[in-house]
Scaffold this active site. Structure first.
Site, PDB file in Angstrom:
ATOM      1  N   HIS A 122       0.862  -1.182   0.000  1.00  0.00           N
ATOM      2  CA  HIS A 122       0.000   0.000   0.000  1.00  0.00           C
ATOM      3  C   HIS A 122       0.895   1.227   0.000  1.00  0.00           C
ATOM      4  CE1 HIS A 122      -3.702   2.323   0.842  1.00  0.00           C
ATOM      5  NE2 HIS A 122      -2.862   3.130   1.473  1.00  0.00           N
ATOM      6  N   CYS A 123       0.748   2.046  -1.029  1.00  0.00           N
ATOM      7  CA  CYS A 123       1.618   3.215  -1.193  1.00  0.00           C
ATOM      8  C   CYS A 123       0.846   4.476  -0.840  1.00  0.00           C
ATOM      9  CB  CYS A 123       2.153   3.294  -2.625  1.00  0.00           C
ATOM     10  SG  CYS A 123       3.299   4.664  -2.890  1.00  0.00           S
ATOM     11  N   PRO A 124       1.168   5.152   0.268  1.00  0.00           N
ATOM     12  CA  PRO A 124       0.453   6.398   0.592  1.00  0.00           C
ATOM     13  C   PRO A 124       0.783   7.535  -0.364  1.00  0.00           C
ATOM     14  CG  PRO A 124       2.253   6.025   2.137  1.00  0.00           C
ATOM     15  CD  PRO A 124       2.169   4.795   1.285  1.00  0.00           C
ATOM     16  N   GLY A 175      -1.756   7.160  -2.875  1.00  0.00           N
ATOM     17  CA  GLY A 175      -3.094   7.099  -2.297  1.00  0.00           C
ATOM     18  C   GLY A 175      -3.884   5.872  -2.681  1.00  0.00           C
TER      19      GLY A 175
END
EC number: 2.3.1.225
Length: 385
Positions: free
Chosen positions: A168-170, A173
């Site tokens: 999961h890449c912030p 997003g």
């Protein structure tokens, strides 16, 4: 009488999907709920390129080549397009099991495990499948009520199972999975090139201006250049390092999640069943393979029945009174108070009622003496009086 009107409401499936994703544009855009870092990423890219186009490009286009700003614009557009494509797409979310399917899976698990003694821990819910002569374990997801496919994992931030889950890449997003991994890699690769490009021509711009007016005067005249150099310098190492790491993973046909967990390390004596043992073949499969469709059907239509009552009984009764004046007259002649007597002119004639009852041909005919129901006419007359 009251009636109920049944109407059907058209609902899109994305409105009923579980999980912690947000949808825009009638379900066409799918993102995670935490979008603050994504806006920061977009701001840094747009802001840095805007400073480059405003301060460096006019000077470089005149003194070096007009192709410098043209290539920078093309690279900038490609970076933003890949970022939006990664952020707004479905990463490969797997639908959750329906209640009937979940009950069926529970029955299968209970039948396979048999009776577990009280106080004993039930065995783990795992299925073994064979892929390229390697045994791969399929784990059961207690949230989605499914056995996850190979290489899938449950994202705790989005609260969904994602096929070929990478991470999961912030910064984008969204989750990075089966359907958007190639766009994520192209985003990091093009962003690395753009950062190097801007950083290099910033240095060239400072050197060319320093020859004419000196280094300190150049820094005073172009404060935006100093800011760009600092942003590019600190961004360069992280972005280029991230691109190099994912290039290494693509060459092995491996995901970040598998690399962190050591799924195919030598300690487990399990080889990667998805690797072709060839750098070019692995890159072609990840970057040039088919585009997989989404299995969510986000914009599918659901019909929901909703009941709506018609106007109340009071309004219906008033309408009935206005259309039936006879019933109004009958109602007004009745006493409003229990002890109040009805006026003599409003009282119905008893004689008239008796004549009506005696004028009936059925009551004029005397009953047969041998008939067992001979008492019935008398009872009828008494009830009439």
């Amino acid at each position: 009488m009251s009636a109920v009107m049944i109407t059907r409401k058209v609902t899109r499936k994305w409105e009923k999907l579980p999980g912690k994703n947000t949808f825009c544009c009638d379900g066409r855009v799918m993102m995670a709920r935490q979008k603050g870092v994504f806006y920061l990423t977009l701001f840094l890219i747009v802001g840095t390129c805007s400073l480059f186009f405003a301060f460096e490009c006019p000077y470089l286009a005149v003194h070096l080549s007009p192709a410098i700003p043209v290539f920078a614009v093309l690279l900038f557009v490609f970076v933003v397009a890949m970022l939006l494509r990664t952020s707004f797409s479905d990463p490969g979310v797997l639908p959750r099991a329906l209640p009937e399917e979940a009950n069926f899976i529970e029955m299968e698990i209970e039948a396979a495990n048999g009776n577990v003694m009280a106080g004993q821990r039930p065995p783990p819910r795992i299925k073994n499948v064979q892929i390229n002569n390697q045994i791969v374990k399929l784990k059961y997801c207690y949230t989605c009520k499914i056995f996850r496919p190979p290489r899938a994992s449950h994202c705790s931030i989005c609260d969904n199972c994602v096929d070929r889950f990478d991470h999961h890449c912030p910064w984008v997003g969204n989750c990075v999975g089966k359907r958007n991994y190639r766009y994520f890699y192209l985003f990091t690769l093009s962003l690395s090139l753009l950062t190097i490009y801007i950083f290099a021509f910033n240095i060239v711009h400072v050197v060319l201006r320093s020859v004419d007016s000196g280094f300190m005067n150049t820094l005073k005249e172009t404060p935006g250049t100093v800011l760009e150099v600092l942003v590019c310098f600190f961004t360069l190492w992280s972005v280029v390092g991230l691109t190099g790491f994912h290039t290494y993973l693509i060459s092995l046909n491996q995901t970040t999640n598998e690399d962190i967990k050591g799924s195919w390390s030598g300690k487990n004596r399990v080889q990667n069943p998805y690797s072709h043992k060839n750098f070019i073949k692995n890159c072609c499969e990840v970057l040039c393979g088919p585009t997989y469709p989404s299995v969510l059907d986000r914009r599918g239509v659901m019909l929901e029945d909703s009941t709506r009552p018609t106007p109340s009984d009071a309004s219906a009764a008033s309408t009935y009174k206005s259309t039936n004046p006879v019933s109004q007259t009958t109602k007004s002649s009745a006493p409003l108070i229990p002890n109040e007597h009805t006026p003599e002119e409003a009282k119905p004639s008893i004689g008239a009622g008796t004549q009506k009852s005696t004028s009936s041909p059925k009551e004029e005919k005397p009953p047969s003496p041998t008939s067992p129901n001979a008492v019935a006419p008398a009872v009828i007359k008494e009830s009439a009086h």
